[in-house]
Design a protein around this motif. Structure first.
Motif, PDB file in Angstrom:
ATOM      1  N   THR A   4       0.823  -1.215   0.000  1.00  0.00           N
ATOM      2  CA  THR A   4       0.000   0.000   0.000  1.00  0.00           C
ATOM      3  C   THR A   4       0.855   1.262   0.000  1.00  0.00           C
ATOM      4  OG1 THR A   4      -0.153  -0.027   2.409  1.00  0.00           O
ATOM      5  CG2 THR A   4      -1.935  -1.090   1.209  1.00  0.00           C
ATOM      6  N   LEU A   5       0.307   2.303  -0.592  1.00  0.00           N
ATOM      7  CA  LEU A   5       0.918   3.625  -0.658  1.00  0.00           C
ATOM      8  C   LEU A   5      -0.065   4.619  -0.066  1.00  0.00           C
ATOM      9  CD1 LEU A   5       3.162   5.551  -1.721  1.00  0.00           C
ATOM     10  CD2 LEU A   5       1.920   5.581  -3.909  1.00  0.00           C
ATOM     11  N   THR A   6       0.392   5.437   0.876  1.00  0.00           N
ATOM     12  CA  THR A   6      -0.473   6.424   1.523  1.00  0.00           C
ATOM     13  C   THR A   6       0.247   7.765   1.624  1.00  0.00           C
ATOM     14  OG1 THR A   6       0.326   5.812   3.728  1.00  0.00           O
ATOM     15  CG2 THR A   6      -1.649   4.658   2.922  1.00  0.00           C
ATOM     16  N   SER A   7      -0.505   8.778   2.024  1.00  0.00           N
ATOM     17  CA  SER A   7       0.059  10.098   2.303  1.00  0.00           C
ATOM     18  C   SER A   7      -0.592  10.641   3.555  1.00  0.00           C
ATOM     19  CB  SER A   7      -0.189  11.063   1.139  1.00  0.00           C
ATOM     20  OG  SER A   7       0.291  12.355   1.465  1.00  0.00           O
ATOM     21  N   SER A   8       0.193  11.301   4.382  1.00  0.00           N
ATOM     22  CA  SER A   8      -0.367  11.959   5.563  1.00  0.00           C
ATOM     23  C   SER A   8      -1.044  13.282   5.183  1.00  0.00           C
ATOM     24  CB  SER A   8       0.719  12.205   6.618  1.00  0.00           C
ATOM     25  OG  SER A   8       1.757  13.015   6.074  1.00  0.00           O
ATOM     26  N   ALA A   9      -0.874  13.724   3.935  1.00  0.00           N
ATOM     27  CA  ALA A   9      -1.443  14.995   3.485  1.00  0.00           C
ATOM     28  C   ALA A   9      -2.858  14.849   2.928  1.00  0.00           C
ATOM     29  CB  ALA A   9      -0.542  15.621   2.422  1.00  0.00           C
ATOM     30  N   PHE A  10      -3.176  13.680   2.380  1.00  0.00           N
ATOM     31  CA  PHE A  10      -4.515  13.440   1.822  1.00  0.00           C
ATOM     32  C   PHE A  10      -4.743  11.943   1.730  1.00  0.00           C
ATOM     33  CE2 PHE A  10      -1.652  13.583  -1.751  1.00  0.00           C
ATOM     34  CZ  PHE A  10      -2.082  12.594  -2.599  1.00  0.00           C
ATOM     35  N   ARG A  11      -6.006  11.563   1.720  1.00  0.00           N
ATOM     36  CA  ARG A  11      -6.377  10.152   1.572  1.00  0.00           C
ATOM     37  C   ARG A  11      -6.757   9.870   0.122  1.00  0.00           C
ATOM     38  NH1 ARG A  11      -9.660  10.176   6.986  1.00  0.00           N
ATOM     39  NH2 ARG A  11      -7.985   9.487   8.370  1.00  0.00           N
ATOM     40  N   GLU A  12      -6.846   8.594  -0.191  1.00  0.00           N
ATOM     41  CA  GLU A  12      -7.229   8.140  -1.529  1.00  0.00           C
ATOM     42  C   GLU A  12      -8.476   8.884  -2.017  1.00  0.00           C
ATOM     43  OE1 GLU A  12      -7.486   6.088  -5.099  1.00  0.00           O
ATOM     44  OE2 GLU A  12      -5.815   6.036  -3.684  1.00  0.00           O
ATOM     45  N   GLY A  13      -8.366   9.523  -3.187  1.00  0.00           N
ATOM     46  CA  GLY A  13      -9.489  10.206  -3.804  1.00  0.00           C
ATOM     47  C   GLY A  13      -9.774  11.600  -3.286  1.00  0.00           C
ATOM     48  N   GLU A  14      -9.064  12.023  -2.233  1.00  0.00           N
ATOM     49  CA  GLU A  14      -9.293  13.363  -1.675  1.00  0.00           C
ATOM     50  C   GLU A  14      -8.508  14.416  -2.451  1.00  0.00           C
ATOM     51  OE1 GLU A  14      -8.293  13.220   2.480  1.00  0.00           O
ATOM     52  OE2 GLU A  14     -10.237  12.368   3.019  1.00  0.00           O
ATOM     53  N   THR A  15      -8.751  15.666  -2.101  1.00  0.00           N
ATOM     54  CA  THR A  15      -8.062  16.793  -2.719  1.00  0.00           C
ATOM     55  C   THR A  15      -6.625  16.886  -2.227  1.00  0.00           C
ATOM     56  OG1 THR A  15     -10.124  18.024  -2.941  1.00  0.00           O
ATOM     57  CG2 THR A  15      -8.089  19.310  -2.988  1.00  0.00           C
ATOM     58  N   VAL A  16      -5.707  17.053  -3.174  1.00  0.00           N
ATOM     59  CA  VAL A  16      -4.305  17.305  -2.834  1.00  0.00           C
ATOM     60  C   VAL A  16      -4.244  18.720  -2.262  1.00  0.00           C
ATOM     61  CG1 VAL A  16      -1.966  17.556  -3.747  1.00  0.00           C
ATOM     62  CG2 VAL A  16      -3.488  15.782  -4.677  1.00  0.00           C
ATOM     63  N   PRO A  17      -3.708  18.901  -1.047  1.00  0.00           N
ATOM     64  CA  PRO A  17      -3.641  20.244  -0.470  1.00  0.00           C
ATOM     65  C   PRO A  17      -2.843  21.210  -1.357  1.00  0.00           C
ATOM     66  CG  PRO A  17      -3.279  18.600   1.222  1.00  0.00           C
ATOM     67  CD  PRO A  17      -3.258  17.880  -0.101  1.00  0.00           C
ATOM     68  N   ARG A  18      -3.295  22.442  -1.363  1.00  0.00           N
ATOM     69  CA  ARG A  18      -2.750  23.486  -2.242  1.00  0.00           C
ATOM     70  C   ARG A  18      -1.232  23.621  -2.152  1.00  0.00           C
ATOM     71  NH1 ARG A  18      -3.242  29.763  -2.939  1.00  0.00           N
ATOM     72  NH2 ARG A  18      -3.428  29.736  -4.942  1.00  0.00           N
ATOM     73  N   GLN A  19      -0.672  23.459  -0.962  1.00  0.00           N
ATOM     74  CA  GLN A  19       0.782  23.638  -0.795  1.00  0.00           C
ATOM     75  C   GLN A  19       1.595  22.681  -1.661  1.00  0.00           C
ATOM     76  OE1 GLN A  19       0.313  22.551   3.368  1.00  0.00           O
ATOM     77  NE2 GLN A  19       2.136  21.283   3.178  1.00  0.00           N
ATOM     78  N   PHE A  20       0.987  21.578  -2.100  1.00  0.00           N
ATOM     79  CA  PHE A  20       1.678  20.585  -2.909  1.00  0.00           C
ATOM     80  C   PHE A  20       1.395  20.755  -4.397  1.00  0.00           C
ATOM     81  CE2 PHE A  20       0.695  18.570   1.237  1.00  0.00           C
ATOM     82  CZ  PHE A  20       1.990  18.564   1.724  1.00  0.00           C
ATOM     83  N   THR A  21       0.865  21.913  -4.785  1.00  0.00           N
ATOM     84  CA  THR A  21       0.483  22.182  -6.167  1.00  0.00           C
ATOM     85  C   THR A  21       1.225  23.411  -6.705  1.00  0.00           C
ATOM     86  OG1 THR A  21      -1.318  23.739  -5.735  1.00  0.00           O
ATOM     87  CG2 THR A  21      -1.845  21.376  -5.558  1.00  0.00           C
TER      88      THR A  21
END
Length: 150
Positions: A4-21
């Motif tokens: 599995t691959l996860t992120s503490s910044a967003f969950r599967e299918g959620e919005t990528v937080p603006r700071q990472f864009t």
């Protein structure tokens, strides 16, 4: 257990937080993985946008990530290839304004060799080699939509 691959910044299918864009700091979001298959000797990561108007757009390509690595912070180990922005390294979500939410896929490959030999320095060259050396993949998808500034 599943790879599995996860992120503490967003969950599967959620919005990528603006700071990472591209509208924020354009930093790579933290990613972590678990339960890589036996025999994993390294990892590769590809981030892309399959909703781009002219076909799949590559945002990040990394390979030869050491097998002892279980997460990626801002500074990522491994070798980077050029993305479709023409840069080696991460370039965050940046869809056209007004096109709605786009999907961004982070695909992690568990690789059976510690180092891959590429014939060329492109995503396609990496994908050709990965066909023979991938043990398993894990994927995380986030969404991002750029709003007009009106």
């Amino acid at each position: 257990m599943a790879f599995t691959l996860t992120s503490s910044a967003f969950r599967e299918g959620e919005t990528v937080p603006r700071q990472f864009t591209c509208d924020g700091n354009n930093l790579a979001p933290p990613r972590a993985w678990s339960d890589a298959p036996d025999g994993t000797r390294s990892f590769a990561l590809i981030m892309d946008d399959s909703d781009a108007p002219h076909g799949t757009f590559t945002h990040w390509v990394l390979y030869d990530i050491p097998a002892t690595t279980t997460d990626l912070a801002e500074q990522s180990p491994g070798k980077a290839l050029r993305n479709d922005f023409g840069r080696a390294g991460y370039s965050g979500p940046c869809p056209p304004v007004g096109h709605g939410p786009y999907r961004y896929f982070f695909t992690l490959y568990a690789v059976d060799v510690p180092s891959l030999t590429l014939k060329g320095r492109t995503r396609k060259a990496l994908e050709r080699v990965l066909q023979a050396h991938t043990l398993a993949t894990a994927q995380l998808m986030g969404r991002y939509e750029r709003q007009s500034k009106t």
